[in-house]
Design an enzyme around this catalytic site. Sequence first.
Site, short mmCIF file in Angstrom:
data_model
loop_
_atom_site.label_atom_id
_atom_site.label_comp_id
_atom_site.label_asym_id
_atom_site.label_seq_id
_atom_site.Cartn_x
_atom_site.Cartn_y
_atom_site.Cartn_z
CG ASP A 151 -1.71 1.18 1.43
OD1 ASP A 151 -2.05 1.81 0.42
OD2 ASP A 151 -2.01 1.55 2.57
CG ASP A 172 -1.01 9.06 -10.76
OD1 ASP A 172 -2.14 9.58 -10.80
OD2 ASP A 172 -0.45 8.58 -11.76
C1 SAM Z 1 -3.23 6.16 -11.87
S1 SAM Z 1 -2.41 4.63 -11.79
C2 SAM Z 1 -0.71 5.05 -11.68
C3 SAM Z 1 -0.10 5.61 -12.89
C4 SAM Z 1 1.36 5.96 -12.77
N1 SAM Z 1 1.63 6.76 -11.58
C5 SAM Z 1 1.86 6.71 -13.98
O1 SAM Z 1 1.88 7.95 -13.96
O2 SAM Z 1 2.28 6.05 -14.94
C6 SAM Z 1 -2.76 4.11 -10.15
C7 SAM Z 1 -2.19 2.74 -9.80
O3 SAM Z 1 -2.25 2.59 -8.38
C8 SAM Z 1 -2.49 1.23 -8.07
N2 SAM Z 1 -2.99 1.22 -6.67
C9 SAM Z 1 -4.25 1.38 -6.23
N3 SAM Z 1 -4.28 1.45 -4.89
C10 SAM Z 1 -3.00 1.36 -4.48
C11 SAM Z 1 -2.36 1.43 -3.20
N4 SAM Z 1 -3.08 1.60 -2.08
N5 SAM Z 1 -1.02 1.35 -3.14
C12 SAM Z 1 -0.27 1.19 -4.27
N6 SAM Z 1 -0.82 1.11 -5.52
C13 SAM Z 1 -2.17 1.21 -5.61
C14 SAM Z 1 -3.46 0.78 -9.12
O4 SAM Z 1 -3.42 -0.62 -9.29
C15 SAM Z 1 -2.95 1.54 -10.36
O5 SAM Z 1 -2.06 0.73 -11.10
#
Ligand code: SAM
Length: 265
Positions: A151, A172
């Site tokens: 997380d 993000d």
């Molecule tokens: C908007 S995308 C990220 C895009 C990336 N930052 C980019 O600019 O290329 C959000 C990602 O966060 C992941 N995600 C969701 N909740 C999360 C958490 N609590 N911790 C880490 N990753 C998470 C999702 O699976 C998804 O792949």
Amino acid sequence: MNYKHAFHAGNAADVLKHAILVLVLRYLSQKDAPFRLIDTHAGAGLYDLAGDDASRTGEWHDGIGRLLDGMQQKLSGLPPEAAALLAPYLACITACRAEHGRMAYPGSPVLARMLMRRDDRLVLCETAAGPAKALGKAIGRDKRVSILPLDGWMVLKAQIPPKEKRGLVLIDPAFEDRDEFATLARSLADAWRKWPGGVYLAWYPLKDQTLVARFCRNLAESDLRKVLRLELMLGGTSGLTGTGLIAVASVGSHPGPRPASRLAA
Ligand SMILES: C[S@@+](CC[C@H](N)C(=O)[O-])C[C@H]1O[C@@H](n2cnc3c(N)ncnc32)[C@H](O)[C@@H]1O
């Protein structure tokens, strides 16, 4: 959790976020001292805009598609200041395409890795199994990079301030959860209190103006200083009507409570 960034890769939100990410990383590289980037929501790292997911939505056409055709830049209509700000980002996309094919698009982890130096460190958090596996493949073996299937909110709390003392936190989230605005405002303020010397970039969607107004009010009422609120309106009246980014500049040490802010105005 249904969110899959491959549907949105290279869209206008990615262009704004990634263009600024590249500028901040280049700025951090101006000093010799190493930096750490913590990318709390990393995604898959590398995308194929000709693939099924990106083709299904076609969102990239109104994003990177307006600036690049394969390797060819389409900047002629832009004011010179805008073209100059986009140039470092477009150089990264072109370099990524030279390596991975003319329809490749780098996510934040791959962009960050392109701009890291020998002693810089990159921490990538991704909880979804599919994107985490793709991320491992996109990054490969690199001792400077840690990929954590954890997380991102929790890792952020645990890793700041980093031993490098300089760096950037990119937040993000997928915004599938209505609480995510509140979590983002709280996490930013908590992180900044622990590490005011860090730079922060946080993405948010412009869909529900009530949620956005409350989020900005929460930030304005927090201790955060040197905050820039960037919003790009995309047109349309429903769905994602715009894309937002909060940028928080580094402050030497915690300056104590601040006077009332105009962020929410
Ligand atoms: C908007 S995308 C990220 C895009 C990336 N930052 C980019 O600019 O290329 C959000 C990602 O966060 C992941 N995600 C969701 N909740 C999360 C958490 N609590 N911790 C880490 N990753 C998470 C999702 O699976 C998804 O792949």
